[in-house]
Every structure is written in structure tokens, then in C-alpha cells.
Design an enzyme around this catalytic site. Structure first.
Site, short mmCIF file in Angstrom:
data_model
loop_
_atom_site.label_atom_id
_atom_site.label_comp_id
_atom_site.label_asym_id
_atom_site.label_seq_id
_atom_site.Cartn_x
_atom_site.Cartn_y
_atom_site.Cartn_z
CG HIS A 27 -7.25 -4.67 1.65
ND1 HIS A 27 -7.49 -3.76 0.64
CD2 HIS A 27 -8.47 -5.08 2.08
CE1 HIS A 27 -8.79 -3.63 0.47
NE2 HIS A 27 -9.41 -4.42 1.32
CG ASP A 28 -7.12 -3.64 7.21
OD1 ASP A 28 -7.87 -2.82 6.65
OD2 ASP A 28 -7.55 -4.58 7.90
CG ASP B 80 -4.13 -1.15 -2.82
OD1 ASP B 80 -4.60 -1.71 -3.84
OD2 ASP B 80 -4.83 -0.82 -1.86
CG ASN C 170 -8.51 -2.57 -3.22
OD1 ASN C 170 -7.55 -2.94 -2.54
ND2 ASN C 170 -9.22 -1.49 -2.92
CG ASP D 23 -1.81 -1.29 1.23
OD1 ASP D 23 -2.95 -1.24 0.76
OD2 ASP D 23 -1.31 -2.33 1.70
CE1 TYR E 190 -4.10 3.16 -2.03
CE2 TYR E 190 -1.71 3.00 -1.96
CZ TYR E 190 -2.95 2.59 -1.52
OH TYR E 190 -3.08 1.62 -0.56
CG HIS F 158 -4.15 -6.02 -1.82
ND1 HIS F 158 -3.20 -5.13 -1.37
CD2 HIS F 158 -5.34 -5.36 -1.76
CE1 HIS F 158 -3.79 -3.99 -1.06
NE2 HIS F 158 -5.09 -4.09 -1.27
CG HIS G 104 -10.08 -2.80 4.10
ND1 HIS G 104 -11.10 -2.12 3.50
CD2 HIS G 104 -8.93 -2.20 3.69
CE1 HIS G 104 -10.61 -1.15 2.74
NE2 HIS G 104 -9.28 -1.18 2.85
#
Length: 330
Positions: free
Chosen positions: A248-249, A81, A119, A48, A84, A213, A222
Site C-alpha cells: 500500500h505505501d 495492487d 485497493n 504494488d 495498475y 495489503h 497512507h
């Protein structure tokens, strides 16, 4: 345990159905990476991250360079991720340089980066991240939807988890997801589950590590990804997976399982973090949670793995060791 028994029954039924209903599929892409001369393996995990250096991405990258040199890492794993807010627009998107090559400049980080898609990556041109053109732009970039990395003492199974999540199909909100290469979705997922299970069963590696992910166990914003809990977790439990590593988190966390020896590791602190985003969790499972930026290092031998979480300043936040001889975490 009863719960584990039900999961095994579910898994058996699912795979039986797959064998009958799904067309034959080719094996997952396989890559090789040599261990060090002493037989050990070291790597960093970050997720992320892709925000053009903002939200402390550059600071995290700097500390990754320091720890990477100290450990003489073999490679870096990205838990997705990567760019962004909506992935890359194409192979020539300058975000590839602004968020990746211009940020992770330390000599120790000029090693292969093995990436999964998140995502946010699916909100852009997915095939751009998969394109060999990016590898021509920077040789350290390695990205496939799902693949296997054989690192001699360990095998890493990278799983494309975004297509599992129902919400992205039923309620995408204002986002347009790039499902080229995924649809028809049911067939894609059934074949992926089948291939991952077959690969795990065939593996003779001392360590089995699955990278995706999305979370399976998480106290972050999440939380639990129920689709993975139902469809992927039974396979991990049935095939003696040691670690499930995800992003993800936007936090760092270490959760154990009361149903198996799997360690659930979240390394999603590569840039923007969500302060205060934590839910209650079983205290006997929750070993560590940090709602800030940072990353993970792993140093492995054939019978021991040492894992360390660092914050944005390079300070050690949490460390623990896993012994293959004792089958326990310290």
C-alpha cells in the site's frame, strides 16, 4: 500494559458480539507448501508492482530473480495492487501477461505466487484475479480474497483488507469498486474477523505471519489504516503474531511495536515509489525506512528468521534477525 488491556477488552467484546450476531461461516481456504529438505523456508515479498514493467518494475523483477536463485526460494508473496491502475478488466486482460508473466521471467521466480488483493485491484474485475482461468494461463498464480498457507514451520494468514477501509465506500471519488462477494459489507467483515481470529487461535505453527495489503503501522503517505488498527490489530496482538506484512505505501519499512512483539513490515516498492513521502514516527519503533523501489527476502528455520530488504540494484538496505528462543529482534 493499559493500552493493550483496552484492546483485549475491545477484542473480547467484538468477538462475543460476532458469536451471537453473525451466521456460521466456513473456514478460510487452506493451502499447503512443503519446506526444503533441511527444514528451512525461503521466500520473497513484493507489493504494488503491476505497471507493465515501468517505474523500474522490470529492474526490481530482475534482482528478485537473482536473490530468488541465491536463496532457492519456495515461493513469492505479493502484498497487493497487482495491476495498475484499475485491476484487470477480465480474465482475458492482456495486463496479466504484460505486468506479470512477461516481467517475472527468471527461473527462480517460477514458483507459486501467493497474492492478496489491493485497493487498485478492487477498481477492476476482482473475480478475474480470483478465477482459476488465470491459474490455467500461468500455474504460479494463486489468489484468493483471504486464505491460509500452511508451510509446516510457519502459517501465513492472508487477509483481504480493502473492504475494511471506510473511504472506499463513503468517498470513492471517480473510481468504481467491485464489491461483488463483499456486500453486505458488515457481515463480510464480521465473518472475516471471526474466521481469522479462530484460525490464529487454532494454529500451532512456530511462526505466525499475517499478510494484508493495507498498513497498520506506517510513516508513509497512507500512514496508519485506522480501521485495521481498531479491528485487526487487537486480534494479532492477542494471538502472538510474529509479523504483519503489507504493501500500500510505496516504500520499504520496518517498524516494531512497544505494545507487543509484532514486527510491522512494508514491502510496497515493486514499481512506482514516492520519494520524500515520510512522516515522523517514534524513533524507538522505527527501525528502517526507504522511499524507493525494492523488495524483501525472508529465510526461516524453526527458531530463526532472517529478513533482508534490497533496493532496485539488489543492494542490501537493511537486515535483521528474529529468534523464537529469545523472543527478540536483533
Amino acid at each position: 500494559m493499559v493500552k493493550a488491556g483496552y484492546r483485549l477488552l475491545f477484542l473480547g467484546g467484538l468477538l462475543s458480539w460476532l458469536c451471537l450476531a453473525s451466521p456460521a461461516t466456513s473456514e478460510l481456504q487452506r493451502l499447503q507448501h512443503r519446506v526444503k529438505p533441511d527444514g528451512s523456508l525461503s521466500f520473497l515479498v513484493v507489493g504494488d508492482w503491476g505497471r507493465e514493467g515501468n517505474y523500474n518494475q522490470s529492474e526490481v523483477a530482475s534482482q528478485m530473480g537473482v536473490i530468488g536463485e541465491k536463496l532457492d526460494i519456495n515461493f513469492v508473496i505479493s502484498t497487493g495492487d497487482n495491476f495498475y491502475d484499475c485491476g484487470l478488466t477480465g480474465e482475458d486482460d492482456p495486463a496479466f501477461f504484460k505486468s506479470f508473466t512477461d516481467i517475472y521471467t527468471a527461473p527462480s521466480l517460477q514458483k507459486p505466487w501467493y497474492n492478496v488483493l489491493g485497493n487498485h485491484d478492487y477498481r477492476g474485475d476482482v473475480e478475474a484475479q480470483l478465477s482459476p482461468v488465470l491459474k490455467e494461463k500461468h500455474s504460479k498464480w494463486v489468489c484468493f480474497r483471504s486464505f491460509i498457507l500452511n508451510a509446516e514451520i510457519a502459517e501465513f494468514f492472508f487477509v483481504d483488507t480493502t473492504p475494511f477501509v471506510n473511504e472506499y465506500f463513503t468517498d470513492p471519488r471517480q473510481y468504481n469498486y467491485d464489491w461483488k462477494g463483499v456486500e453486505p459489507r458488515d457481515e463480510y467483515l464480521f465473518n472475516l474477523v471471526k474466521d481469522v481470529d479462530s484460525a490464529l487461535k487454532a494454529s500451532s505453527a512456530k511462526w505466525k505471519i499475517v499478510v494484508g495489503h493495507h498498513t497498520i503501522k506506517s510513516a508513509g503517505q497512507h500512514g496508519v489504516t485506522v480501521e485495521l488498527e481498531k479491528q485487526l490489530l487487537p486480534i494479532l496482538e492477542a494471538n502472538d503474531v510474529d509479523l504483519y506484512v503489507n504493501g500500500h505505501d510505496h516504500c520499504l519499512q520496518h517498524i516494531t511495536s512497544t505494545d507487543s512483539d509484532i514486527q510491522f513490515i512494508t514491502s510496497g516498492g515493486g514499481s512506482q515509489a514516492w520519494r520524500g513521502k515520510i512522516s515522523s514516527w517514534k524513533p524507538e519503533e522505527m527501525k528502517f525506512y526507504y522511499d524507493g523501489q525494492g523488495f524483501l527476502s525472508v529465510n526461516m528455520t524453526g527458531d530463526r528468521a532472517d529478513l533482508v530488504f534490497y533496493d532496485v540494484f539488489g543492494q542490501v538496505l537493511h537486515k535483521w534477525s528474529i529468534s523464537k528462543q529469545l523472543h527478540d529482534a536483533a
